[in-house]
Design an enzyme around this catalytic site. Structure first.
Site, PDB file in Angstrom:
ATOM      1  N   LYS A  79       0.876  -1.182   0.000  1.00  0.00           N
ATOM      2  CA  LYS A  79       0.000   0.000   0.000  1.00  0.00           C
ATOM      3  C   LYS A  79       0.903   1.219   0.000  1.00  0.00           C
ATOM      4  CE  LYS A  79      -4.459   1.146   0.673  1.00  0.00           C
ATOM      5  NZ  LYS A  79      -5.704   0.439   0.345  1.00  0.00           N
ATOM      6  N   GLY A 179     -21.006   6.383   5.850  1.00  0.00           N
ATOM      7  CA  GLY A 179     -20.201   6.814   4.699  1.00  0.00           C
ATOM      8  C   GLY A 179     -20.875   6.493   3.382  1.00  0.00           C
ATOM      9  N   GLY A 181     -19.681   7.336   0.266  1.00  0.00           N
ATOM     10  CA  GLY A 181     -18.692   7.708  -0.753  1.00  0.00           C
ATOM     11  C   GLY A 181     -18.782   6.787  -1.949  1.00  0.00           C
ATOM     12  N   VAL A 183     -17.794   3.722  -2.512  1.00  0.00           N
ATOM     13  CA  VAL A 183     -18.312   2.381  -2.229  1.00  0.00           C
ATOM     14  C   VAL A 183     -19.689   2.457  -1.575  1.00  0.00           C
ATOM     15  CG1 VAL A 183     -17.905   0.193  -1.056  1.00  0.00           C
ATOM     16  CG2 VAL A 183     -15.962   1.498  -1.924  1.00  0.00           C
TER      17      VAL A 183
END
Ligand code: NAD
Length: 347
Positions: A79, A179, A181, A183
């Site tokens: 990452k 959330g 967003g 996804v």
């Protein structure tokens, strides 16, 4: 000590990349290449400190090793985080500098989108590195992984609702979404279509308003969403939302969401189990996006086949719950052991 950081000992290598001309400060963490090149997204984020950024990169890259292993992908885990420059900055130049850092690892790490980065950023990097995925292409599979991530979370919720809550369909099942967003919004669409009743929260009030209008969702405050009176909780914002403060108030009996590193500590997973709450580990549930960009990268992508592969997350949820029963342990600990057993060098 730098090498004494909780996750550091396990990492193969960590590159601190800087480029004064563009203001780039990035950390590229290669956790494991045992299964293949380390594959994982790149996050652009404002961190309170450089150490916080390093910790995030280390935790996230380890999570990618576990995620890619459980998803049976021929990739290891890595990452990258880019520390967001203060003020205005030349975005294409910043990503070109980051792309050169990716290239310098000569394929040990392959990058893609994550929080704060876009398909346009990935496309721009193609000029300087071939180790990048998540790029929309005319007439070919590729691009934004978030709908695939959402599909994986959706099938995990379906499987969990059936096996844990005894609900054969999601019709009427109450789901709290933290959330909305990239996804979270797609997940809301899938859930709404399946008849689930949504409770939603986002720091962006506009997204909540749109979800109320489009899905008939009930709005909740950011402070209250985790304690909503629902059957399922889907954390789709940022990490560490399941912690000492929040766990005692959770009323859902099933947790499955997209956010990486939802448990602040392993002890929080134990606390959920003691409260009779089934937590489906994030890296099992949210692998849809990496499956998508990995298949795209290998030139193996085809929409229906990738959706079917992502759909196998439901089978893994079922296998995990069987393993949990046999082991008399928590899903988080069992998934961790299961994934680590697959972190072996491929023939
Ligand atoms: P995103 O940035 O598009 O969405 C995050 C949303 O959460 C935003 O709308 C933001 O306003 C909201 N938010 C932030 N803090 C909040 C809070 N305290 N309460 C409520 N809402 C809050 O990111 P995304 O791509 O949708 O990813 C969501 C999570 O899933 C991240 O943790 C990411 O690492 C993880 N994830 C994403 C993918 C993917 O394919 N995009 C794949 C695997 C994991």
């Amino acid at each position: 000590s730098l090498f004494g950081l909780p996750e550091q000992a396990a990492h193969e290598r960590v590159l601190l990349a800087t480029d004064p001309a563009t203001g780039l400060k990035a950390i590229l963490a290669v956790h494991s290449t045992a299964r293949g090149p380390a594959f994982g997204g790149c996050r652009l984020w404002h961190y309170d400190s450089e150490l916080a950024a390093l910790n995030d990169a280390l935790r996230l890259s380890q999570g990618m090793s576990l995620k890619n292993a459980l998803a049976d992908l021929p990739f290891g885990g890595g990452k990258a985080v880019i520390l967001k420059p203060e003020g205005s900055f030349d975005r294409p130049a910043l990503f070109a500098a980051f792309g050169r850092a990716v290239q310098s690892l000569q394929g040990a790490y392959i990058t893609a989108e994550d929080v704060g980065t876009t398909t346009a950023d990935m496309r721009g990097m193609q000029a300087v590195t071939s180790y990048v995925s998540g790029i929309p292409r005319e007439g070919a599979f590729g691009g934004d992984p978030s709908p695939k991530t959402a599909w994986g979370v959706f099938v995990a919720i379906q499987a969990g609702a059936r096996l844990v809550l005894g609900r054969p369909s999601l019709d009427g099942v109450r789901v709290a979404l933290q959330g909305l967003g990239a996804v979270g919004w797609h997940l809301a669409e899938f859930l709404h279509k399946a008849g689930a009743r949504l409770v939603v929260a986002d720091v962006d009030a506009g997204k909540v308003e749109r979800a109320v209008a489009q899905f008939g969702a009930a709005p909740a405050s950011v402070a209250d969403i985790l304690a909503a009176d629902v059957d399922v909780l889907a954390p789709c914002a940022l990490g560490a939302s399941l912690n000492e403060q929040t766990v005692p108030a959770i009323r859902a009996k099933l947790i499955a969401g997209a956010a990486n590193n939802q448990l602040a500590t392993a002890a929080d997973g134990d606390a959920l189990q003691r409260r009779g709450i089934c937590y489906l580990p994030d890296y099992l549930v949210n692998a849809g996006g990496i499956i998508s960009v990995a298949r795209e990268y290998r030139g193996e992508g085809e929409e229906a086949a990738v959706m079917a592969e992502v759909g196998k997350i439901a089978e893994r949820v079922e296998e995990l719950l069987q393993r949990v029963q046999k082991a008399d342990s928590t899903p988080a600990r069992v998934a961790d052991d299961w994934a680590r057993s697959k972190l072996v060098r491929q023939g």
